[in-house]
Scaffold this motif. Structure first.
Motif, PDB file in Angstrom:
ATOM      1  N   GLY A  57      22.824  74.520  96.283  1.00 27.52           N
ATOM      2  CA  GLY A  57      22.076  74.208  95.064  1.00 27.52           C
ATOM      3  C   GLY A  57      21.730  72.739  94.900  1.00 27.52           C
ATOM      4  N   ASP A  58      22.017  71.927  95.936  1.00 27.74           N
ATOM      5  CA  ASP A  58      21.673  70.501  95.854  1.00 27.74           C
ATOM      6  C   ASP A  58      20.181  70.332  95.601  1.00 27.74           C
ATOM      7  OD1 ASP A  58      24.263  69.733  96.266  1.00 27.74           O
ATOM      8  OD2 ASP A  58      23.966  69.000  98.314  1.00 27.74           O
ATOM      9  N   VAL A  59      19.845  69.289  94.851  1.00 29.46           N
ATOM     10  CA  VAL A  59      18.459  68.965  94.525  1.00 29.46           C
ATOM     11  C   VAL A  59      18.142  67.588  95.084  1.00 29.46           C
ATOM     12  CG1 VAL A  59      16.820  68.527  92.648  1.00 29.46           C
ATOM     13  CG2 VAL A  59      18.512  70.366  92.432  1.00 29.46           C
ATOM     14  N   GLN A  60      16.992  67.480  95.727  1.00 35.48           N
ATOM     15  CA  GLN A  60      16.522  66.189  96.251  1.00 35.48           C
ATOM     16  C   GLN A  60      15.119  65.959  95.708  1.00 35.48           C
ATOM     17  OE1 GLN A  60      15.836  66.106 100.499  1.00 35.48           O
ATOM     18  NE2 GLN A  60      16.032  63.893 100.580  1.00 35.48           N
ATOM     19  N   ASN A  61      14.912  64.811  95.091  1.00 41.64           N
ATOM     20  CA  ASN A  61      13.601  64.448  94.547  1.00 41.64           C
ATOM     21  C   ASN A  61      13.023  63.276  95.333  1.00 41.64           C
ATOM     22  OD1 ASN A  61      13.441  66.207  92.116  1.00 41.64           O
ATOM     23  ND2 ASN A  61      15.285  65.090  91.579  1.00 41.64           N
ATOM     24  N   ARG A  62      11.706  63.298  95.504  1.00 44.00           N
ATOM     25  CA  ARG A  62      11.021  62.198  96.174  1.00 44.00           C
ATOM     26  C   ARG A  62       9.649  62.055  95.512  1.00 44.00           C
ATOM     27  NH1 ARG A  62      11.334  64.065 100.868  1.00 44.00           N
ATOM     28  NH2 ARG A  62      13.200  62.872 101.378  1.00 44.00           N
ATOM     29  N   THR A  63       9.241  60.827  95.270  1.00 48.65           N
ATOM     30  CA  THR A  63       7.903  60.557  94.750  1.00 48.65           C
ATOM     31  C   THR A  63       7.169  59.683  95.745  1.00 48.65           C
ATOM     32  OG1 THR A  63       8.662  60.711  92.457  1.00 48.65           O
ATOM     33  CG2 THR A  63       6.569  59.587  92.847  1.00 48.65           C
ATOM     34  N   TRP A  64       6.079  60.206  96.258  1.00 47.12           N
ATOM     35  CA  TRP A  64       5.223  59.474  97.191  1.00 47.12           C
ATOM     36  C   TRP A  64       4.111  58.759  96.436  1.00 47.12           C
ATOM     37  CZ3 TRP A  64       5.769  58.975 102.398  1.00 47.12           C
ATOM     38  CH2 TRP A  64       6.611  59.867 103.067  1.00 47.12           C
ATOM     39  N   GLU A  65       3.804  57.548  96.861  1.00 46.95           N
ATOM     40  CA  GLU A  65       2.600  56.834  96.420  1.00 46.95           C
ATOM     41  C   GLU A  65       1.710  56.753  97.648  1.00 46.95           C
ATOM     42  OE1 GLU A  65       3.643  53.072  94.684  1.00 46.95           O
ATOM     43  OE2 GLU A  65       5.287  53.988  93.556  1.00 46.95           O
ATOM     44  N   ILE A  66       0.539  57.383  97.578  1.00 47.53           N
ATOM     45  CA  ILE A  66      -0.333  57.528  98.744  1.00 47.53           C
ATOM     46  C   ILE A  66      -1.661  56.840  98.476  1.00 47.53           C
ATOM     47  CG2 ILE A  66      -1.481  59.187 100.265  1.00 47.53           C
ATOM     48  CD1 ILE A  66       0.714  61.218  99.290  1.00 47.53           C
ATOM     49  N   THR A  67      -2.159  56.152  99.503  1.00 51.36           N
ATOM     50  CA  THR A  67      -3.455  55.490  99.422  1.00 51.36           C
ATOM     51  C   THR A  67      -4.359  56.011 100.526  1.00 51.36           C
ATOM     52  OG1 THR A  67      -2.409  53.484  98.572  1.00 51.36           O
ATOM     53  CG2 THR A  67      -4.645  53.259  99.450  1.00 51.36           C
ATOM     54  N   LYS A  68      -5.557  56.419 100.153  1.00 46.51           N
ATOM     55  CA  LYS A  68      -6.563  56.819 101.134  1.00 46.51           C
ATOM     56  C   LYS A  68      -7.248  55.548 101.618  1.00 46.51           C
ATOM     57  CE  LYS A  68     -10.614  59.660 101.867  1.00 46.51           C
ATOM     58  NZ  LYS A  68     -11.499  60.686 101.317  1.00 46.51           N
ATOM     59  N   LEU A  69      -7.161  55.260 102.921  1.00 46.28           N
ATOM     60  CA  LEU A  69      -7.737  54.039 103.487  1.00 46.28           C
ATOM     61  C   LEU A  69      -9.205  54.224 103.860  1.00 46.28           C
ATOM     62  CD1 LEU A  69      -4.723  53.044 105.748  1.00 46.28           C
ATOM     63  CD2 LEU A  69      -5.258  52.224 103.436  1.00 46.28           C
ATOM     64  N   ASP A  70      -9.549  55.390 104.411  1.00 47.11           N
ATOM     65  CA  ASP A  70     -10.919  55.751 104.750  1.00 47.11           C
ATOM     66  C   ASP A  70     -10.968  57.266 104.910  1.00 47.11           C
ATOM     67  OD1 ASP A  70     -10.109  56.392 107.442  1.00 47.11           O
ATOM     68  OD2 ASP A  70     -10.409  54.306 108.045  1.00 47.11           O
ATOM     69  N   ASP A  71     -12.033  57.813 105.493  1.00 40.75           N
ATOM     70  CA  ASP A  71     -12.181  59.272 105.572  1.00 40.75           C
ATOM     71  C   ASP A  71     -11.083  59.962 106.377  1.00 40.75           C
ATOM     72  OD1 ASP A  71     -14.393  59.273 103.966  1.00 40.75           O
ATOM     73  OD2 ASP A  71     -15.830  59.348 105.612  1.00 40.75           O
ATOM     74  N   ARG A  72     -10.401  59.263 107.254  1.00 38.65           N
ATOM     75  CA  ARG A  72      -9.395  59.880 108.123  1.00 38.65           C
ATOM     76  C   ARG A  72      -7.992  59.321 107.981  1.00 38.65           C
ATOM     77  NH1 ARG A  72     -10.061  59.315 113.758  1.00 38.65           N
ATOM     78  NH2 ARG A  72      -8.055  60.325 113.745  1.00 38.65           N
ATOM     79  N   HIS A  73      -7.823  58.190 107.322  1.00 37.45           N
ATOM     80  CA  HIS A  73      -6.526  57.509 107.352  1.00 37.45           C
ATOM     81  C   HIS A  73      -5.926  57.321 105.963  1.00 37.45           C
ATOM     82  CE1 HIS A  73      -8.643  56.307 111.077  1.00 37.45           C
ATOM     83  NE2 HIS A  73      -7.460  56.589 111.596  1.00 37.45           N
ATOM     84  N   TYR A  74      -4.597  57.500 105.922  1.00 41.22           N
ATOM     85  CA  TYR A  74      -3.828  57.361 104.695  1.00 41.22           C
ATOM     86  C   TYR A  74      -2.594  56.521 104.989  1.00 41.22           C
ATOM     87  CZ  TYR A  74      -6.512  61.486 103.287  1.00 41.22           C
ATOM     88  OH  TYR A  74      -7.519  62.357 103.000  1.00 41.22           O
ATOM     89  N   GLN A  75      -2.007  55.972 103.942  1.00 37.16           N
ATOM     90  CA  GLN A  75      -0.687  55.373 104.059  1.00 37.16           C
ATOM     91  C   GLN A  75       0.083  55.715 102.791  1.00 37.16           C
ATOM     92  OE1 GLN A  75      -1.314  51.178 104.652  1.00 37.16           O
ATOM     93  NE2 GLN A  75      -1.202  50.733 102.472  1.00 37.16           N
ATOM     94  N   GLY A  76       1.409  55.717 102.923  1.00 38.85           N
ATOM     95  CA  GLY A  76       2.208  56.087 101.772  1.00 38.85           C
ATOM     96  C   GLY A  76       3.578  55.447 101.807  1.00 38.85           C
ATOM     97  N   LYS A  77       4.219  55.479 100.653  1.00 38.99           N
ATOM     98  CA  LYS A  77       5.585  54.985 100.565  1.00 38.99           C
ATOM     99  C   LYS A  77       6.333  55.817  99.525  1.00 38.99           C
ATOM    100  CE  LYS A  77       4.206  51.256  97.455  1.00 38.99           C
ATOM    101  NZ  LYS A  77       4.268  49.834  97.181  1.00 38.99           N
ATOM    102  N   ALA A  78       7.656  55.853  99.711  1.00 45.54           N
ATOM    103  CA  ALA A  78       8.550  56.532  98.779  1.00 45.54           C
ATOM    104  C   ALA A  78       9.881  55.805  98.839  1.00 45.54           C
ATOM    105  CB  ALA A  78       8.705  58.006  99.152  1.00 45.54           C
ATOM    106  N   GLY A  79      10.720  56.014  97.835  1.00 45.43           N
ATOM    107  CA  GLY A  79      11.969  55.271  97.720  1.00 45.43           C
ATOM    108  C   GLY A  79      12.897  55.394  98.908  1.00 45.43           C
TER     109      GLY A  79
END
Length: 151
Positions: A57-79
Motif C-alpha cells: 500500500g506504499d504511495v509514491q508521488n512525483r511532479t514533473w515540470e516539462i518543457t517542449k523545446l521544439d516539435d520533437r524534443h522535451y526536457q523535464g525535471k522532478a524532485g
C-alpha cells in the motif's frame, strides 16, 4: 506510425495506469496502479503522478515540470530525478531518458531509466522502462495507460 504521441496532447488531463516491475530474469517484483494528471500552458507542462503499490500500500508521488523545446524534443525535471530528463518524439513513440536514485531494501542505487512510450488506439499508451546500471539492464517496468475523460 499513427497515432502520433506528443506529451502536450496525451499528458493533458487525467490518465489511469497499471504497471509491474520485473527483475532482469523476468520475476515480478512489484505491481502498482498510477493516477496521472497533466496540465499544459503553451510549451510548459506539469505532470503529477501518484503510484500505489499492491503489496504494502506504499504511495509514491512525483511532479514533473516539462518543457517542449521544439516539435520533437522535451526536457523535464522532478524532485527525485538527477539532473534533467531528455525526451525525443518519433511519430507514435516517445523516448524519455533520466537518472534516479532508487531505494532497494536498505541500499540506494543510481539507475539510468530508458523509457519508451508507444501510442496505441483508443487513448492507450504502453510504456516500457529499462533500468540500467553501468549500461546493463537490471530491471524493467511495464505500464499500460488509459486516457480518461476530463469531466
Amino acid at each position: 506510425m499513427q497515432p502520433t504521441l506528443t506529451m502536450e496532447e496525451y499528458f493533458n488531463g487525467p490518465i489511469k495506469a497499471w504497471g509491474i516491475i520485473q527483475s532482469r530474469r523476468g520475476k515480478i517484483l512489484s505491481r502498482f496502479d498510477v493516477d496521472l494528471v497533466g496540465r499544459w500552458e503553451g510549451d510548459t507542462g506539469t505532470l503529477e503522478e501518484r503510484f500505489v503499490f499492491y503489496k504494502n500500500g506504499d504511495v509514491q508521488n512525483r511532479t514533473w515540470e516539462i518543457t517542449k523545446l521544439d516539435d520533437r524534443h522535451y526536457q523535464g525535471k522532478a524532485g527525485d530525478i538527477i539532473g534533467i530528463a531528455k525526451g525525443d518524439a518519433y511519430g507514435n513513440a516517445l523516448r524519455w531518458s533520466y537518472q534516479m536514485d532508487v531505494p532497494v531494501g536498505d541500499k540506494t542505487y543510481r539507475l539510468m531509466f530508458d523509457d519508451w512510450l508507444w501510442a496505441m488506439n483508443d487513448g492507450v499508451v504502453i510504456n516500457r522502462s529499462y533500468l540500467k546500471k553501468f549500461g546493463i539492464t537490471v530491471a524493467e517496468i511495464t505500464i499500460f495507460m488509459q486516457k480518461e475523460s476530463s469531466s
